[in-house]
Scaffold this active site. Structure first.
Site, short mmCIF file in Angstrom:
data_model
loop_
_atom_site.label_atom_id
_atom_site.label_comp_id
_atom_site.label_asym_id
_atom_site.label_seq_id
_atom_site.Cartn_x
_atom_site.Cartn_y
_atom_site.Cartn_z
N SER A 71 0.83 -1.20 0.00
CA SER A 71 0.00 0.00 0.00
C SER A 71 0.87 1.26 0.00
CB SER A 71 -0.96 -0.04 1.19
OG SER A 71 -1.97 0.93 1.07
N ASP A 120 -8.89 -6.21 -4.87
CA ASP A 120 -8.62 -5.01 -4.07
C ASP A 120 -9.64 -3.94 -4.44
OD1 ASP A 120 -7.56 -2.74 -2.83
OD2 ASP A 120 -5.49 -3.26 -3.32
N HIS A 142 -7.20 -6.03 -0.39
CA HIS A 142 -6.08 -5.09 -0.25
C HIS A 142 -5.04 -5.59 0.76
CE1 HIS A 142 -3.97 -1.33 -0.65
NE2 HIS A 142 -4.04 -1.08 0.64
#
Length: 260
Positions: A84, A210, A238
């Protein structure tokens, strides 16, 4: 495992999270005989830096930068695994220490290019996101321009942990902390360099389910700044370290064999 075959992984978390989010991956990679360091960035996990001390991206990434700085010239190069927002942190580290990084693996991660400011890839995605989408995420604006965020449980359930085990979602609800939001005020407006960050091998692992960083956006970053190899975990949300840890570890081991 023979020392010559042992790889060094450094795991870099995203905002509001900490080293704790890698517990499954760390255990599996270590069980395979590799060296694994999961770093708490500043004011994350159990790192006790106060938010007031974080004025720049370097401040936020200080624990990661200090770890890489501590590696001697005889040490093996590391594989940076970035999740991320950790993609921007890992890119900074590679820009400063390119000779110490064998590869960066971007896992559903924001991947800066070498022509825009570091925060651009994040700001481009969120610029039109309304407060309704952020749901119960809390934003703070101190006297200085640096912004902070704390993901709310409803937001995490819908956008981050939608396919992850309930136990891991409960862990996250108990463990997330307020983090710096990735802005130009934090990261600066100077892009990472082509001859440093741009010279490091990059691999991208797409997470197919995601909804926080949609697949089209992940692939758009790859198209804008092509990588050495693209891999995919089709049924991962995610948080693949929770929803698909075995598949993620298998890909990391494959990458290590090829590039480290």
């Amino acid at each position: 495992m023979d020392k010559n075959n042992q790889k060094k992984f450094v795991l870099v978390h995203g905002i509001c999270h900490g080293a704790w989010c890698w517990y499954k991956v760390k255990a599996q990679l270590e069980a395979a005989g590799h060296s694994v360091t999961a770093v708490d960035l500043a004011a994350s996990g159990v790192n006790m830096t106060s938010l007031d001390e974080i004025q720049t991206l370097k401040d936020y990434c200080k624990p990661l930068l200090e770890f890489l700085s501590s590696l001697g010239s005889d040490d093996d190069k590391v594989i940076l695994v970035a999740h991320s927002m950790g993609g921007i942190s890992a890119s900074l580290a590679a820009d400063i220490f390119p000779s110490k990084v064998a590869a960066i693996v971007f896992v559903a991660a924001f991947m800066p290019d070498i022509s825009n400011p570091p925060a651009y890839v994040f700001q481009k995605l969120v610029k039109d996101v309304t407060q309704e989408v952020w749901m119960d995420t809390v934003f703070g604006k101190p006297d200085r321009p640096l912004e902070f965020a704390l993901f709310g449980p409803e937001f995490m359930a819908k956008y981050l942990y939608n396919l992850s085990p309930l136990q891991d979602f409960e862990l996250a609800k108990m463990s997330v902390r307020v983090s710096p939001f990735m802005t130009n005020n934090l990261a600066g407006t100077i892009s990472f360099s082509e001859d440093r960050y741009g010279s490091v091998t990059r691999i991208y692992i797409v997470c197919g389910e995601d909804v926080a960083v949609p697949v089209d956006y992940q692939r758009g970053m790859i198209n804008d700044f092509p990588v050495k190899e693209v891999l995919e975990i089709k049924d991962a949300d995610h948080m693949p370290m929770f929803s698909k840890p075995q598949e993620l570890c298998a890909l990391l081991l494959e990458i290590a064999d090829k590039y480290a």
